[in-house]
Scaffold this motif. Structure first.
Motif, mmCIF file in Angstrom:
data_model
loop_
_atom_site.group_PDB
_atom_site.id
_atom_site.type_symbol
_atom_site.label_atom_id
_atom_site.label_comp_id
_atom_site.label_asym_id
_atom_site.label_seq_id
_atom_site.Cartn_x
_atom_site.Cartn_y
_atom_site.Cartn_z
ATOM 1 N N GLN A 240 1.000 -1.103 -0.006
ATOM 2 C CA GLN A 240 -0.092 -0.174 -0.225
ATOM 3 C C GLN A 240 0.849 1.522 -0.054
ATOM 4 O O GLN A 240 1.707 1.281 0.687
ATOM 5 N N ALA A 241 0.414 2.277 -0.915
ATOM 6 C CA ALA A 241 1.165 3.663 -0.637
ATOM 7 C C ALA A 241 0.425 4.704 -0.906
ATOM 8 O O ALA A 241 -0.736 4.527 -1.275
ATOM 9 N N ARG A 242 0.987 5.553 -0.500
ATOM 10 C CA ARG A 242 0.131 6.932 -0.196
ATOM 11 C C ARG A 242 -0.139 7.401 -1.772
ATOM 12 O O ARG A 242 0.550 7.327 -2.800
ATOM 13 N N PHE A 243 -1.199 8.344 -1.831
ATOM 14 C CA PHE A 243 -1.676 8.675 -3.281
ATOM 15 C C PHE A 243 -0.518 9.413 -3.854
ATOM 16 O O PHE A 243 -0.263 9.402 -5.244
ATOM 17 N N ARG A 244 -0.017 10.444 -3.054
ATOM 18 C CA ARG A 244 1.074 11.411 -3.677
ATOM 19 C C ARG A 244 2.074 10.566 -4.131
ATOM 20 O O ARG A 244 3.029 10.981 -4.879
ATOM 21 N N ASP A 245 2.356 9.575 -3.354
ATOM 22 C CA ASP A 245 3.725 8.811 -3.433
ATOM 23 C C ASP A 245 3.669 7.979 -4.899
ATOM 24 O O ASP A 245 4.681 7.992 -5.830
ATOM 25 N N ARG A 246 2.511 7.583 -5.188
ATOM 26 C CA ARG A 246 2.281 6.838 -6.279
ATOM 27 C C ARG A 246 2.185 7.990 -7.733
ATOM 28 O O ARG A 246 2.956 7.498 -8.830
ATOM 29 N N LEU A 247 1.731 9.039 -7.285
ATOM 30 C CA LEU A 247 1.865 10.112 -8.482
ATOM 31 C C LEU A 247 3.099 10.390 -8.798
ATOM 32 O O LEU A 247 3.515 10.543 -10.096
ATOM 33 N N ARG A 248 4.346 10.492 -7.829
ATOM 34 C CA ARG A 248 5.610 10.824 -8.137
ATOM 35 C C ARG A 248 6.160 9.665 -9.075
ATOM 36 O O ARG A 248 7.256 9.826 -9.651
ATOM 37 N N GLU A 249 5.631 8.406 -8.717
ATOM 38 C CA GLU A 249 6.253 7.204 -9.623
ATOM 39 C C GLU A 249 5.604 7.357 -11.034
ATOM 40 O O GLU A 249 6.112 6.378 -11.775
ATOM 41 N N PHE A 250 4.887 8.083 -11.693
ATOM 42 C CA PHE A 250 4.327 8.080 -12.730
ATOM 43 C C PHE A 250 5.307 8.021 -14.118
ATOM 44 O O PHE A 250 5.311 7.320 -14.993
ATOM 45 N N PRO A 251 6.258 9.105 -14.001
ATOM 46 C CA PRO A 251 7.258 8.972 -15.090
ATOM 47 C C PRO A 251 8.094 7.798 -15.054
ATOM 48 O O PRO A 251 8.454 7.508 -16.455
ATOM 49 N N ALA A 252 8.429 7.268 -14.121
ATOM 50 C CA ALA A 252 9.161 6.073 -14.275
ATOM 51 C C ALA A 252 8.399 5.043 -14.784
ATOM 52 O O ALA A 252 8.829 3.951 -15.506
ATOM 53 N N LEU A 253 7.080 4.738 -14.422
ATOM 54 C CA LEU A 253 6.266 3.680 -14.957
ATOM 55 C C LEU A 253 6.154 3.956 -16.364
ATOM 56 O O LEU A 253 6.020 2.786 -17.357
ATOM 57 N N ILE A 254 5.854 5.273 -16.824
ATOM 58 C CA ILE A 254 5.846 5.416 -18.337
ATOM 59 C C ILE A 254 7.101 5.208 -19.132
ATOM 60 O O ILE A 254 7.337 4.418 -20.194
ATOM 61 N N ALA A 255 8.341 5.553 -18.469
ATOM 62 C CA ALA A 255 9.554 5.775 -19.185
ATOM 63 C C ALA A 255 10.147 4.321 -19.304
ATOM 64 O O ALA A 255 10.936 4.065 -20.090
#
Length: 442
Positions: A240-255
Motif C-alpha cells: 500500500q502506498a500513499r496517493f502522492r507517492d504513487r503520483l511521483r512514480e508516474f514518470p518511471a512507470l511510463i519511461a
C-alpha cells in the motif's frame, strides 16, 4: 570462511524456496482462473451486456447532448457537460488504483464505485422530473460530473477484475459477445426511446424515462456480477502506498516502456478527436433536421453498428492482437467524420453514424484491452489508471473547447480539428507503438 560459505548457502536455499513457493502460488492462481472460468465468464458477460446496454443510452452521442441543448439552448453548455463528465475521470482512476492495488480482493470496491455511478444516472433522471429552468441545467451538470468521477474509478477496478479472472486468450471474444448482445439491446432501446419515450415526452419527460431504463439495466448487470464472480487472490500485490507517492512514480512507470509511453500519446490524441463527438447530432439537426424519430434512428445506426462490429473486433483482437483493431478503428473514425461533413442526405448520415459507432467500439475495445498487456501484473492497476487519466485530461478540454469554437465559428472547424487529431494518432501508432502481445511472445 566456512561461516561465510554457510551463510551464502543458506541465503541461496531461502531464495530457492521463495522462488519455489512463488511458482506454486502462481500455478494455484492459474488453476483457480481456469477452474472458475465458465462462472466468471458468465458473470462478466451478463455484467457487460446489461451494464453497457444502459451506459450506451447515456454515453451515445445523441440523447445526452440533445437533452442538454434542449434545456439550455447553448452549444457551450453541451460542451461543458461532456467536459465535466471527462473531468470526473481525470483524478478518480488514480484514486481508485491506490485503493485496490494492494488488495487481494477488489470486488467490494467495485460494488461501491459501480453502485454510485448508477445512482448518478438515477439522479439525472429525477432532476428532469422535479426541476426546471436554470436549476435543472446546473443539477444535470453536477450529476454528469459525479457520473464521470465514479465511472473513472470503476474503469480501473472492473478492468483489473477482468484481467484477474479471464485469460488473455479469451478477453477479446468475451468483450465481443457481451458488447454485441448489449449493443443489440441498446440499439433497439435507443430507437424505441426516441420514438415512444422522447417524441411523446412520456411521463412528462422522455429523457428522464430513458435514463431510468439505463439505471435499471446497469444495476441488474452489477448484481449479476456480484452473484456469479469468484475472484482469486493473486500471488503478489504491491504494498500500500500513499496517493502522492504513487503520483511521483508516474514518470518511471511510463519511461520503463517506450511503446507504452507512445501508446498513451495515441490515446490522448484519439480522445482529443472527441472534440467533435457531442456535436455530430447537433450538426445533423442543422443540415437535415433531428426530431425524436431521427434521434432514435441515428442512435439505432450508431449502436447497431457497434453491436455487429464487436464480434469482428473481438475475434480479430484475439487472433491478431489489438493493435490491428486500433489501426482500423482510427481509419473508420476518420471516414465517418468526412462522410458527415460532405454527404447531407438521410442514408449518408445514417451510414456515417453506423461507421462512427463501429469505429468507436473498436477503439474502446482495443485501448482497454491493449493496456492489460503492457508491463507487469503488479503495476496493472496504476497502468490502467494512468491511461484513463491521460484520456480524461484531453477529453475534458475537448468538448468544452469544441462547444466554444462551435458557438463562435460553426461545426465545420470543430470537425476539422478532430480530423487533425485522428491523423496524428494514426501516424504515431504506425511508427512508434509495437503490439505488446507480439513483443511478449517474442
Amino acid at each position: 570462511m566456512d561461516a561465510k560459505v554457510e551463510e551464502t548457502e543458506d541465503a541461496g536455499l531461502m531464495a530457492a524456496q521463495e522462488d519455489g513457493d512463488l511458482a506454486a502460488r502462481e500455478a494455484a492462481y492459474e488453476k483457480f482462473v481456469w477452474d472458475n472460468l465458465k462462472r466468471n465468464y458468465l458473470g462478466n458477460y451478463l455484467h457487460g451486456m446489461l451494464g453497457m446496454t444502459g451506459f450506451r443510452l447515456v454515453n451515445a452521442p445523441t440523447f445526452l447532448p440533445a437533452y442538454l441543448h434542449a434545456v439550455s439552448g447553448s452549444n457551450a453548455i453541451v460542451g461543458l457537460g461532456l467536459a465535466l463528465q471527462q473531468l470526473g475521470g481525470v483524478i478518480s482512476p488514480i484514486f481508485g488504483a491506490t485503493k485496490v492495488e494492494h488488495r487481494t480482493k477488489v470486488m467490494p470496491a467495485a460494488m461501491w464505485m459501480g453502485g454510485l455511478g448508477r445512482v448518478a444516472i438515477l439522479c439525472m433522471a429525477l432532476s428532469g422530473w422535479f426541476l426546471t429552468g436554470r436549476t435543472l441545467v446546473w443539477a444535470l451538470l453536477f450529476f454528469i460530473l459525479m457520473f464521470g468521477i465514479f465511472m473513472g474509478a470503476q474503469r480501473v477496478v472492473f478492468s483489473l477484475l477482468m484481467s484477474k479472472v479471464i485469460p488473455i486468450s479469451r478477453r477479446g471474444r468475451l468483450q465481443a459477445w457481451r458488447n454485441a448482445t448489449g449493443g443489440a439491446i441498446a440499439a433497439v432501446l435507443a430507437w424505441a426511446a426516441g420514438v415512444y419515450l422522447i417524441e411523446p415526452n412520456l411521463f412528462g419527460n422522455g429523457y428522464s424515462t430513458t435514463f431510468v431504463f439505463a439505471f435499471v439495466l446497469t444495476s441488474l448487470g452489477l448484481s449479476a456480477l456480484q452473484i456469479l464472480l469468484r475472484e482469486p487472490e493473486p500471488p503478489t500485490v504491491r504494498p500500500q502506498a500513499r496517493f502522492r507517492d504513487r503520483l511521483r512514480e508516474f514518470p518511471a512507470l511510463i519511461a520503463q516502456d517506450h511503446a507504452y509511453g507512445w501508446f498513451l500519446v495515441v490515446q490522448m490524441l484519439a480522445t482529443s478527436a472527441r472534440i467533435a463527438t457531442p456535436f455530430y447530432i447537433l450538426y445533423v439537426g442543422k443540415v437535415i433536421g433531428a426530431d425524436g424519430a431521427t434521434l432514435g434512428l441515428l442512435s439505432f445506426a450508431f449502436l447497431g453498428a457497434d453491436t455487429a462490429s464487436n464480434l469482428v473486433w473481438g475475434y480479430l483482437g484475439d487472433k491478431r492482437g489489438f493493435r490491428v483493431v486500433l489501426v482500423l478503428s482510427l481509419i473508420g473514425w476518420t471516414a465517418a467524420t468526412l462522410m458527415l461533413l460532405n454527404l447531407h442526405t438521410v442514408p449518408a448520415v445514417f451510414a456515417s453514424f453506423a461507421v462512427l459507432g463501429a469505429s468507436l467500439s473498436g477503439y474502446m475495445m482495443a485501448a482497454q484491452t491493449m493496456i492489460l498487456e503492457f508491463g507487469s501484473r503488479d503495476d496493472l492497476p496504476m497502468r490502467i489508471a494512468v491511461s484513463a487519466t491521460a484520456e480524461s485530461i484531453t477529453a475534458t478540454a475537448g468538448p468544452l473547447i469544441g462547444g466554444l469554437v462551435a458557438e463562435a465559428y460553426g461545426y465545420d472547424i470543430v470537425f476539422m480539428a478532430s480530423l487533425g487529431f485522428l491523423a496524428s494518432a494514426f501516424v504515431i501508432l504506425i511508427l512508434a507503438v509495437r503490439d505488446p502481445r507480439t513483443r511478449r511472445l517474442a
